[in-house]
Scaffold this motif. Structure first.
Motif, short mmCIF file in Angstrom:
data_model
loop_
_atom_site.label_atom_id
_atom_site.label_comp_id
_atom_site.label_asym_id
_atom_site.label_seq_id
_atom_site.Cartn_x
_atom_site.Cartn_y
_atom_site.Cartn_z
N PRO A 45 0.81 -1.22 0.00
CA PRO A 45 0.00 0.00 0.00
C PRO A 45 0.84 1.28 0.00
N SER A 46 1.96 1.28 0.74
CA SER A 46 2.76 2.51 0.78
C SER A 46 3.45 2.76 -0.56
N MET A 47 3.81 1.69 -1.28
CA MET A 47 4.38 1.86 -2.62
C MET A 47 3.31 2.43 -3.56
N ALA A 48 2.08 1.97 -3.42
CA ALA A 48 0.99 2.50 -4.24
C ALA A 48 0.79 3.99 -3.95
N ALA A 49 0.82 4.36 -2.68
CA ALA A 49 0.65 5.76 -2.32
C ALA A 49 1.77 6.63 -2.88
N ALA A 50 3.01 6.12 -2.81
CA ALA A 50 4.15 6.88 -3.33
C ALA A 50 4.05 7.05 -4.84
N LEU A 51 3.61 6.01 -5.52
CA LEU A 51 3.48 6.07 -6.98
C LEU A 51 2.38 7.05 -7.39
N GLN A 52 1.26 7.00 -6.69
CA GLN A 52 0.16 7.92 -7.00
C GLN A 52 0.54 9.36 -6.70
N HIS A 53 1.31 9.56 -5.64
CA HIS A 53 1.78 10.91 -5.32
C HIS A 53 2.72 11.42 -6.40
N ARG A 54 3.54 10.53 -6.93
CA ARG A 54 4.52 10.92 -7.95
C ARG A 54 3.86 11.22 -9.29
N LEU A 55 2.88 10.38 -9.66
CA LEU A 55 2.31 10.46 -11.00
C LEU A 55 0.91 11.05 -11.06
N GLY A 56 0.27 11.20 -9.91
CA GLY A 56 -1.10 11.72 -9.90
C GLY A 56 -2.07 10.70 -9.36
N LEU A 57 -2.99 11.13 -8.54
CA LEU A 57 -3.89 10.21 -7.85
C LEU A 57 -4.80 9.44 -8.77
N ALA A 58 -4.98 9.90 -10.00
CA ALA A 58 -5.94 9.26 -10.89
C ALA A 58 -5.41 8.00 -11.56
N ILE A 59 -4.12 7.72 -11.44
CA ILE A 59 -3.58 6.55 -12.14
C ILE A 59 -4.08 5.27 -11.48
N PRO A 60 -4.39 4.23 -12.28
CA PRO A 60 -4.86 2.96 -11.70
C PRO A 60 -3.69 2.14 -11.15
N VAL A 61 -3.79 1.76 -9.88
CA VAL A 61 -2.72 1.00 -9.23
C VAL A 61 -3.31 -0.24 -8.57
N ILE A 62 -2.69 -1.38 -8.80
CA ILE A 62 -3.10 -2.64 -8.18
C ILE A 62 -2.02 -3.04 -7.17
N VAL A 63 -2.43 -3.38 -5.96
CA VAL A 63 -1.50 -3.86 -4.93
C VAL A 63 -1.56 -5.38 -4.91
N SER A 64 -0.45 -6.03 -5.28
CA SER A 64 -0.43 -7.49 -5.37
C SER A 64 0.92 -8.00 -4.89
N PRO A 65 1.09 -8.18 -3.57
CA PRO A 65 2.38 -8.64 -3.04
C PRO A 65 2.64 -10.12 -3.35
N PHE A 66 3.90 -10.46 -3.54
CA PHE A 66 4.27 -11.86 -3.75
C PHE A 66 5.71 -12.06 -3.28
N ILE A 67 6.04 -13.29 -2.98
CA ILE A 67 7.40 -13.66 -2.59
C ILE A 67 7.75 -14.96 -3.30
N PRO A 68 9.02 -15.31 -3.38
CA PRO A 68 9.39 -16.57 -4.02
C PRO A 68 8.75 -17.77 -3.34
N GLN A 69 8.48 -18.80 -4.12
CA GLN A 69 7.84 -19.98 -3.57
C GLN A 69 8.70 -20.69 -2.53
N ASP A 70 10.01 -20.53 -2.64
CA ASP A 70 10.90 -21.20 -1.69
C ASP A 70 11.24 -20.32 -0.50
N ALA A 71 10.46 -19.25 -0.27
CA ALA A 71 10.69 -18.42 0.91
C ALA A 71 10.45 -19.22 2.17
N ALA A 72 10.90 -18.69 3.29
CA ALA A 72 10.78 -19.41 4.56
C ALA A 72 9.33 -19.80 4.83
#
Length: 244
Positions: A45-72
């Motif tokens: 969410p904070s990356m989405a907020a930073a991106l919208q602040h940089r480029l404008g609030l109207a841009i469409p942003v999807i928050v989709s976190p992921f990690i490698p399958q072999d993570a702990a």
């Protein structure tokens, strides 16, 4: 979008010239192509907020976190009472990883009589100034800082298992994978009081990453050795100190 340096406007003065040129060009590229992008995908969410602040609030942003399958795994292995290191910091040596302030915090700790052990994962030979700083601290202040070098995924997992806690003074992250890995290994986390940290974990202690003293105080609190606040006197006390 995974590179937070492109969207948060962080100063680039501590980076090599080649990287400064690349990031500046990529920032320009990102800003000038925003009208040709149908959507942006980020991991927090904070990356989405930073991106919208940089480029404008109207841009469409999807928050989709992921990690490698072999993570702990979410079920961390049993942890014994014996640890090889008090703290571990899994990070490369880029400027935003903030090793300089971390090492300065360890110097402050040594001056207060505390020498917790710290394991780093800097690629050997890739960061001569940091390696020189470590050697100087070990020699002059007898701090217990060890550089384990660049490690494989299996070696990092073993390092987590051998550590008492993760310390994470990074100032800029799009996700912060070591935070998630350490959490899944059951390590307590001391980290920068930054939005990206609380996007993914709940640290036991936080600090101002720009202040080595703040980092040192967080470590002391975790170790149960925190200092009492400065005692505030009266105006008469002040005058007696000044005119005595």
């Amino acid at each position: 979008m995974q590179n937070r340096l492109l969207v948060d406007g962080s100063p680039l003065g501590n980076y090599p010239l080649r990287i400064r040129i690349r990031i500046t060009a990529e920032r320009w590229w990102l800003a000038n192509l925003r009208g040709r992008s149908s959507r942006y995908v980020v991991q927090t969410p904070s990356m989405a907020a930073a991106l919208q602040h940089r480029l404008g609030l109207a841009i469409p942003v999807i928050v989709s976190p992921f990690i490698p399958q072999d993570a702990a795994p979410r079920q961390s292995p049993a942890r014994g009472d014996e640890h090889s290191f008090d703290f571990v910091y899994v990070a490369s040596g880029e400027a935003h990883k903030n090793h300089v302030n971390l090492l300065e915090a360890w110097r402050i700790l040594a001056e207060h009589g505390h020498r917790p052990s710290l394991a780093l994962t800097l690629d050997t030979g890739a960061n001569p100034p940091l390696e020189k700083k470590i050697a100087q601290l070990v020699r002059d202040k007898q701090v217990a800082v060890s550089n384990c070098g660049a490690l494989t995924k299996e070696q990092v997992d073993e390092l987590y298992h051998r550590a008492r806690a993760l310390i994470y003074p990074s100032g800029v992250e799009s996700l912060g994978l070591p935070l998630i890995e350490a959490s899944r290994h059951g390590l307590p986390i001391l980290a920068s009081e930054k939005d990206f940290v609380r996007d993914v974990v709940t640290p036991v202690e936080t600090f101002d990453p720009d202040s080595p003293l703040s980092i040192a105080r967080a470590v002391m609190r975790f170790m149960g050795a925190s200092q009492a606040p400065t005692e505030v006197g009266t105006a008469n006390d002040f005058l007696s100190d000044v005119v005595r």
